[in-house]
Write an enzyme that holds these catalytic residues in place. Sequence first.
Site, PDB file in Angstrom:
ATOM      1  N   HIS A  81      -5.287  12.272   1.079  1.00  0.00           N
ATOM      2  CA  HIS A  81      -6.700  12.045   1.434  1.00  0.00           C
ATOM      3  C   HIS A  81      -7.609  13.015   0.674  1.00  0.00           C
ATOM      4  O   HIS A  81      -8.655  12.648   0.172  1.00  0.00           O
ATOM      5  CB  HIS A  81      -6.937  12.262   2.937  1.00  0.00           C
ATOM      6  CG  HIS A  81      -6.457  11.142   3.811  1.00  0.00           C
ATOM      7  ND1 HIS A  81      -6.933   9.857   3.690  1.00  0.00           N
ATOM      8  CD2 HIS A  81      -5.564  11.124   4.826  1.00  0.00           C
ATOM      9  CE1 HIS A  81      -6.336   9.093   4.594  1.00  0.00           C
ATOM     10  NE2 HIS A  81      -5.503   9.835   5.301  1.00  0.00           N
TER      11      HIS A  81
ATOM     12  N   THR B 299      -2.313  14.102   4.368  1.00  0.00           N
ATOM     13  CA  THR B 299      -3.553  14.878   4.318  1.00  0.00           C
ATOM     14  C   THR B 299      -3.885  15.258   2.872  1.00  0.00           C
ATOM     15  O   THR B 299      -5.024  15.139   2.425  1.00  0.00           O
ATOM     16  CB  THR B 299      -3.399  16.153   5.180  1.00  0.00           C
ATOM     17  OG1 THR B 299      -3.219  15.759   6.529  1.00  0.00           O
ATOM     18  CG2 THR B 299      -4.607  17.059   5.071  1.00  0.00           C
TER      19      THR B 299
HETATM   20 ZN   LIG Z   1       0.755  17.705   6.531  1.00  0.00          ZN
END
Ligand SMILES: [Zn+2]
Length: 343
Positions: free
Chosen positions: A43, A40
């Site tokens: 990203h 995450t």
């Molecule tokens: Zn995570």
Amino acid sequence: MLALRKTAPSPGLWLGEISEPVADPGEVLIEVAAAGICGTDLHIADWSGGYEAMAAAMPVTLGHEFVGRVLHRGEGAGGIAVGTRVVVRPSVVCGRCERCRSGRAEDCITRTGIGIARNGGFATLAAVPAENCIALPDELDDAVAALAEPMTVSTESVDTGGVKPGDTVLVIGPGTIGQGAALAAEAAGAGRVVVAGRNDSVRLGTVEALGFPDTVDTAGTTLREALTRAGLPVAYDVIVEAAGAPAVVPEAIDLLALRGVLVICGIHSRPAPIDLTAVVRRHQQIRGSYRSPLATWPRVIAFMAAQQGRIRRMISEEVPLAAGLDAFARASNRTASKIVLRP
Ligand SMILES: [Zn+2]
Ligand SMILES: [Zn+2]
């Protein structure tokens, strides 16, 4: 204090000095000991789409997988004593909406993420709601405990798949979530666990070091072909997709046993082309899996304490926060598996 932040809705991160936070009512101030870099975060750093809503919170300190010691309690922050080592659950929920009141706080309609929509753990200090802190057993190290959040995501994927003793399980995607899914599937009694990746030798090496010798790299070939060549099964009771690669979804369905379950926990940037008639005729199921319920956390922490020696192998590097930007670069090009920052 030093903090690694997202300051603008465009590619890149910022590392520098900011003022120290204070614990508001209901919050505690944490001295951060270890914080993991996850997909995450990559990203968000690349600004590759899916996190546009974060722009309103910027500048914001990243880091949602972290562990530290409670330094100070804000007004009304009961429950957890100063000095306690804790892992921080990143979901901040309202406690008032219908979902919160019916015991499904993980689905809260106003949920905000620590390290995404409010300041997180890539910093010397972090102020977080006291109720998001879970005390750690003494024997669980800071760096290993920083993997608790991804381990809850992995465990939820295996719980969602309903893995039963004796099941043949395929995990697609050898990153931290896939590695944790392999461990959780084994713990659920899976008879065989196979892990597949694509151009991913470092992370497949980590999977093998965790005790899963049945791995395949699909570089230049198909999943079915790679499995066949390796003499591994080509029908699975449960498949966990943790790669976020749309092209792999039809390949996974093709490898699903009659009445098998495909669990999708990767984040996909495009729709996946799938043959639904084949799914119908073979009575299969496709299920999505994301955050775990709160009740999963104590179970995962106990599992991690019992399996600490193995889980430690998931960490490829521990680096000072000051070297955080270089660490992000290595995580992005997959030359590292899990990097833990040590503020
Ligand atoms: Zn995570
Ligand atoms: Zn709520």
